[in-house]
Design an enzyme around this catalytic site. Structure first.
Site, mmCIF file in Angstrom:
data_model
loop_
_atom_site.group_PDB
_atom_site.id
_atom_site.type_symbol
_atom_site.label_atom_id
_atom_site.label_comp_id
_atom_site.label_asym_id
_atom_site.label_seq_id
_atom_site.Cartn_x
_atom_site.Cartn_y
_atom_site.Cartn_z
ATOM 1 N N LYS A 153 -67.492 -42.102 30.691
ATOM 2 C CA LYS A 153 -67.360 -41.669 29.292
ATOM 3 C C LYS A 153 -66.405 -42.577 28.532
ATOM 4 O O LYS A 153 -66.714 -43.038 27.434
ATOM 5 C CB LYS A 153 -66.838 -40.224 29.254
ATOM 6 N N ASN A 154 -65.243 -42.831 29.114
ATOM 7 C CA ASN A 154 -64.217 -43.578 28.379
ATOM 8 C C ASN A 154 -64.513 -45.070 28.265
ATOM 9 O O ASN A 154 -63.815 -45.779 27.542
ATOM 10 C CB ASN A 154 -62.837 -43.368 29.007
ATOM 11 N N ASP B 173 -55.436 -38.533 33.474
ATOM 12 C CA ASP B 173 -56.701 -37.788 33.515
ATOM 13 C C ASP B 173 -57.008 -37.206 34.900
ATOM 14 O O ASP B 173 -58.006 -36.494 35.056
ATOM 15 C CB ASP B 173 -57.863 -38.679 33.046
#
Ligand code: UD1
Length: 420
Positions: A22-23, A308
């Site tokens: 995603k990042n 994260d």
């Protein structure tokens, strides 16, 4: 609102595949704003955050085509008719990463109007460094009526120094510098692998970048960039999350389409906790002991332990043998999962940015609430090891960042169901 029902106690075993990161996908999709030619991306995860960004790009005049079936991970963006360099509050408030359009828009259109993201659950998260960098490159920036309004005929290369290591800040400024006049040097740059993936994509589009992956990135501006095809790197945080889930349940799993290359800090801690971890070419295997040993962690920018993964390690420490200290140094309010874990019977004390976790023999299922993306992941891990049923409410947070979560957990033998 969807909920997740987890029946705890199953040991995770078997194999599942990891999605694109995603990042990495979020900034890389924004890079398509920098060129008039179509750019094709593969291995794009199907996540709510990606859907939000694609809608935002479409509002700006970008043509978005998304594959289906086996090609669902392929996205082609054509920004030849980009005519509305505006990101509204409605879009930015649901996803802070929307700020990543700012740099490319200013570079390509000479103007951008992007809503300020405002606070979010895990902290204030200002964007002052993004703004300061653009100003140093010659942009006139006004912050008015909740919007960042930046204007400049053409950005000029400059020496930039960010006050702290910022991942999206580095990415925004690196993208902006690609079309600037002259050389830009970003000092104190983020070294995250996602920054490197973005730089690789930009280089394939014709950008001249060196030093990505170190704390000094040099970008020599070019007149224009061209189209390319780029494959998004595997999601290291999703990988780490499944490794933790297997570790907590005493499981034995193999994760495919991923790599241990960017997970050294996480894998070291899992090994300290007693797990065997074996790296293969495009896969990772983990075998956990019956009960983990507590491991203390301190979050820091890459290559140190990622913020994260902090919540997931709080969950595994909650059931490990011994006591652990968890220090969060990146975000000021990132322990909201602790109170929810306590509802499941975890023994956690918080003092400022430090959490003391005393492992307990077992957690008990309860109803808990997801508060942000990674906090939700920690509740899933806790639910998997808790006795009885755990219901996790507000799982839209999980849908922002974990592709086909229930399916992948089911592949590994977990008993998980989504309740509408
Ligand atoms: C990115 C990640 C996020 C991760 C975080 C830290 C994406 C889309 N998101 O977020 O998952 O948790 O990195 O690894 O890649 N800061 C300022 N001013 C700024 C910019 C940042 O004060 O202009 C502060 C932030 O409030 C925070 C710290 O710097 O305390 C680091 O934030 P940053 O690296 O920018 O996080 P994001 O890029 O938003």
């Amino acid at each position: 609102m969807d909920k997740l029902l987890i029946e705890g106690g199953a040991r995770l075993t078997g194999e599942t595949a990891i999605s694109g990161a995603k990042n990495a996908a979020l900034p890389i999709l924004c890079a398509a704003l920098l060129t008039r030619e179509p750019v094709t991306f593969t291995n794009v995860p199907q996540l709510n955050d990606i859907g939000t960004l694609l809608r935002l790009l479409a509002q700006m005049g970008v043509k978005v085509s998304r594959g289906s079936g086996d090609d669902a991970g392929t996205v082609t963006l054509d920004a030849s008719e980009l005519d509305n360099p505006v990101a509204t509050y409605e879009m930015v408030k649901t996803m802070r990463a929307s700020i990543l359009v700012l740099g490319p828009l200013v570079a390509r259109c000479g103007e951008a109007k992007v809503s300020l993201p405002g606070g979010c659950a895990i902290g204030a998260r200002p964007v002052d460094q993004h703004i300061k960098g653009l100003q140093a490159m010659g942009a006139q920036v006004a912050v008015e009526h909740g919007y960042v309004h930046a204007q400049v005929p053409r950005l000029k290369g400059a020496r930039l120094f960010t006050d702290m290591v910022t991942v999206t800040g580095t990415e925004n400024l690196m993208m902006a510098a690609c079309l600037a006049d002259g050389e830009t040097v970003i000092e104190n740059a983020a070294r995250e692998p996602e920054v490197v993936d973005l730089a690789n994509c930009l280089v394939a589009m014709g950008a001249r970048i060196s030093g990505a992956g170190t704390d000094v990135i040099r970008i020599r501006g070019v007149e224009r960039l061209s189209g390319t095809t780029h494959r998004i790197m595997p999601d290291r945080i999703e990988t780490g999350t499944y490794l933790c889930a297997a570790a907590a349940t005493g499981g034995e799993i193999r994760l495919t389409r991923t790599s241990s290359a960017y997970l050294d800090a996480v894998i070291d801690k899992l090994m300290d906790a007693g797990c065997d971890v074996v790296s293969e070419r495009d896969a990772i295997r983990l075998k956990a002991p019956q009960r983990l040993t507590s491991v203390s962690i301190r979050t820091s920018p890459y290559p140190a332990f990622p913020t994260d993964m902090q919540a997931q390690f709080m969950a595994i420490n909650a059931v490990a043998n011994g006591a652990a200290v968890i220090r969060e140094t990146i975000f000021e309010n990132r322990f909201m999962h602790a109170v929810e874990l306590q509802r499941l019977g975890a023994d956690i004390r918080i003092d400022g940015n430090t959490a003391m976790v005393q492992g307990v023999e077992r957690l008990q299922g309860a109803t808990v609430m997801a508060t942000d993306l990674r906090a939700s992941a920690s509740l899933v891990i806790a639910g998997l090891v808790a006795e009885g049923e755990t219901v996790i409410e507000r799982i839209y947070h999980l849908d922002r960042g974990y592709e086909r979560l229930e399916q992948k957990l089911a592949d590994l033998g977990a008993r998980v169901r989504r309740l509408a």
